[in-house]
Design a protein around this motif. Sequence first.
Motif, short mmCIF file in Angstrom:
data_model
loop_
_atom_site.label_atom_id
_atom_site.label_comp_id
_atom_site.label_asym_id
_atom_site.label_seq_id
_atom_site.Cartn_x
_atom_site.Cartn_y
_atom_site.Cartn_z
N TRP A 217 0.86 -1.19 0.00
CA TRP A 217 0.00 0.00 0.00
C TRP A 217 0.90 1.24 0.00
O TRP A 217 1.60 1.49 0.97
N MET A 218 0.87 1.98 -1.10
CA MET A 218 1.72 3.16 -1.24
C MET A 218 1.08 4.36 -0.54
O MET A 218 -0.06 4.71 -0.82
N LEU B 253 -6.39 5.31 -3.18
CA LEU B 253 -5.70 5.69 -1.95
C LEU B 253 -4.34 5.00 -1.81
O LEU B 253 -3.67 5.15 -0.80
N GLY B 254 -3.97 4.18 -2.79
CA GLY B 254 -2.63 3.60 -2.78
C GLY B 254 -2.55 2.09 -2.66
O GLY B 254 -1.46 1.52 -2.71
N ALA B 255 -3.70 1.40 -2.50
CA ALA B 255 -3.65 -0.06 -2.35
C ALA B 255 -3.13 -0.70 -3.64
O ALA B 255 -3.49 -0.29 -4.74
N ALA C 214 -13.02 -4.07 0.65
CA ALA C 214 -13.28 -2.63 0.46
C ALA C 214 -13.52 -2.39 -1.02
O ALA C 214 -13.11 -3.21 -1.83
N PRO C 215 -14.14 -1.27 -1.39
CA PRO C 215 -14.33 -0.95 -2.82
C PRO C 215 -12.97 -0.84 -3.51
O PRO C 215 -12.13 -0.03 -3.10
N SER C 216 -12.76 -1.64 -4.56
CA SER C 216 -11.42 -1.73 -5.16
C SER C 216 -10.94 -0.41 -5.73
O SER C 216 -9.79 -0.01 -5.51
N ALA C 217 -11.82 0.28 -6.47
CA ALA C 217 -11.38 1.53 -7.10
C ALA C 217 -11.03 2.57 -6.03
O ALA C 217 -10.05 3.30 -6.16
#
Lengths: 787, 163
Positions: free
Chosen positions: A84-85, A476-478, A468-471
């Motif tokens: 996760w960036m 958010l960095g995932a 969680a919602p992928s988009a």
Amino acid sequence: MGVDGIGARAVRKEDKRFITGKGRYTDDMTAQGMGYAAFVRSPHAHAKVVSIDSSAAEDMPGVDAVLTGEQLVGDGIGNLICGWMIHSKDGSPMNMGAWRAMEPEIVRFVGQAVAVVIADTAAQARDAADAVVVEYEELDAIVDAVAAMEDGAPQLHPEAPNNLIYDWEIGDEAAVNAAFEGAAHVTKMEITNNRLAPNPMEPRAALAIYDTAEEHFTLYTTSQNPHVARLVLSAFYAVAPEHKLRVIAPDVGGGFGSKIYIYPEEMVCLWASKRTERPVKWVSDRTEAFLTDAHGRDHNSVAEMALDADNKITGLRVKTVANLGAYMSLFSSSVPTYLYATLLSGQYNIPAIHANVKAVYTNTVPVDAYRGAGRPEATYLLERMMETAAREVGLSPAELRRKNFITEFPHQTPVIMCYDAGDYSATLDAAMAAIDYDGFAARKAEAASRGKLRGIGLSCYIEACGIAPSAAVGSLGAGVGLWESAEVRVNPVGTIEVLTGSHSHGQGHETTFAQLISERFGLDTDAVSIVHGDTDKVQFGMGTYGSRSGAVGMSAIVKALDKVEAKAKKIAAHLMEAAEGDITIEGGELKVAGTDKKLTFTEVALAAYTAHNLPDGMEPGLKEGAFYDPTNFTFPAGTYICEVEVDPETGTTDIISFVASDDFGKIINPMIVEGQVHGGLTQGIGQAMLENAAYDDTGQLLTASYMDYCMPRADDLPAEYRLSTHETLCPGNPLGMKGCGEAGAIGSPPAVINAITDAIGSNDLSMPATPEKVWQLCQTTTKAAAE
Amino acid sequence: MAHVSMVLNGKRVSGTVEDRTLLVAFIRENQGLTGTHVGCDTSQCGACVIHVDGKAVKACTMLAAQADGTEVVTLEGLAKGGTLHPVQAAFREHHGLQCGFCTPGMIMAAVDMIERHGAGNLDEATIRHELEGNICRCTGYQNIVKAIKAASDEMAGLQQAAE
């Protein structure tokens, strides 16, 4: 078992194997010719590896190989990654240092592996590991996250000056500053969230089997997400391409987050199996678990809350330093940011929030998600602030909360989250009634007559689950999408297998998921089996964490069931010469509405597979798959109230009552949900009163066994948790589920600490509230009262 | 090396093991009975509780050689002829387990506890005190306590009916 639908307290299908000793955990697996791995681990928190002499070890009985980090790196095995960036507020990407599965140059925490021995027996491997001579040159170590940022502190990674991983912010700082300028009252606190060791009872383990002919690996391992493990092992660690790697997570003995990650040991077993051409097994002992399983929490925060003259919250300012340990674990970067600061609005209408989070390297084991992950830290901070603010302005803690509750939905907070549904007054009312809040003053007076101090504490928590919602998480960095997949296979005899990407390691999916099918088709739950945890059986999946298996995993099953039902109805309509729209399914039969025509589910399934008489153009078979990507997080919420009695002579605290009122949305099996809450509450009470992962200044872990780390025992807890639920359906998923796995651990610590501080009349209490700390504070308050 | 012979779940078994081999390793690895678990190294967690000559013992604190000549019962030996022991049945009925890892030790400790106190003589506080040596991370103990109490009461009823 019978037909047990949604809402039934069905006993668990999986229990028979566990109560008869027939569970199959990773350590129960064996393979022909198997060797055992034992790791050579650093005794220092920070040191240069000068040399490794394995000659004596190699000559010991049964020893097959001694392998080092240099060989691992030489074979092209990749570094461990963080998925996760996070970008700092100046726009720069987080500063990530290299993490190798066995370290050839500089060790950065006690317990870090530098070499591994493979031998015929576990005892031989351990003896030989002790005989590997590693020469270290010790470096200064730093364990305190705040001190680690100071000039002159020991530096862990060249990529991260001042050990700073990122300096991140969220919210509108100017709006918060304005709120404080106009505040009628400001509450300010320094709040520490203590470091914890997750401690699933089954230690991590791996059995890696390399097939030299097929160049194929099989890995049995203690994972909450075997598909993610395979993806990471393939795409980033270059152990094997995905189609040459099968990951199986069989029965797994608890996880609580700590078994999400792909650790060095599992990678090394795979690589060593290929190197030695034999299956390689490793089983962590408990001390290794304390030293190397990702820890949780470890935040230091300063929080300020602005209130107007009417005691409405107008602003919240939070500065947090998060200790991420020596390396960045798989999801570590997301925990003190998007899983934490986005929940700082709690159940309250707060118009302006600003949070600044600095994540820091220290010479301690990596920190990552542990039951709740970020949300317990947010809840503890906010709920201690609410209780403290109430005391300062002279309102009852319940009244201050009620005054600030969000009452209209959807509600957009200033920190990303948009709450979809809830009724916070309902859970507060239920909890207050359950504990007889109005009768507390009389109970306190009665306790005082016996020389005891009674206190009561509230906590109104909210969490974001259904991750969680992928988009959304991608933006958010995932590095991954957080959907879930399912496949529903109806066999020709009408029994059903459901293949799910969720993974059960105590949650009871084999029962809960079967109840969903039982409800839908009126079939006996014994006619349904749930298949999970094997990358060769289930196409793909994101696994179980973040209370997502109901809200996301079951939603995928519902989607697949919709398709199965539609096809079954088409077949039934064709066979009974009726209109498709007239077919209903109940009690395991497909009926033509308004007639006595019907077919059993089995007859329709068989027809699908014989394919003798299907509608024109229809493919044979009755098997459908689906992927479900949530549209929003879900927002379980509730109120916990704890009542304690403190003995000022000894500092011991007894929890007299603990009540929980939760809104989890739709509940499939109340018995299982209550079990999840019991376990979560106990971990939260453990954090509040007993548990602490403590390092000394040199980076030695002082609490590396059950002799030193205080796990909650049966007699540390109240006689009974009293639970209730209040249901507002989640509008975002087909079943209306919110999730229940983490709530107990998220909501309970502030309730306990608020109760103890209420009892002793001092707010200067940190977790864990040990008798010694409480006794010291009692001395101060008693003395102050005397003067 | 030590030669070990014992009656394990009603069957005579023997094996030759290193002197240092723990009883739990003999049961799991030598005899292939993996229902007994290892959860710690310091005899705290109790996942490995078995019965040796009728007494609850942590199988990680006893050498296999010390168990020579004894009669050992593990969780696999508790059900008789396909009928669950009342404690096993109560754990399922009252949701006294989640991940199942501590369960073998919990059940074996509970059977011993009921035998020592006498069926029907256990109250909630006593059960909690007796569970000092068994750690569970999933359940918060509430349903374990309930299950043990229910089994104890049920066994008292069975005894009464038999008399």
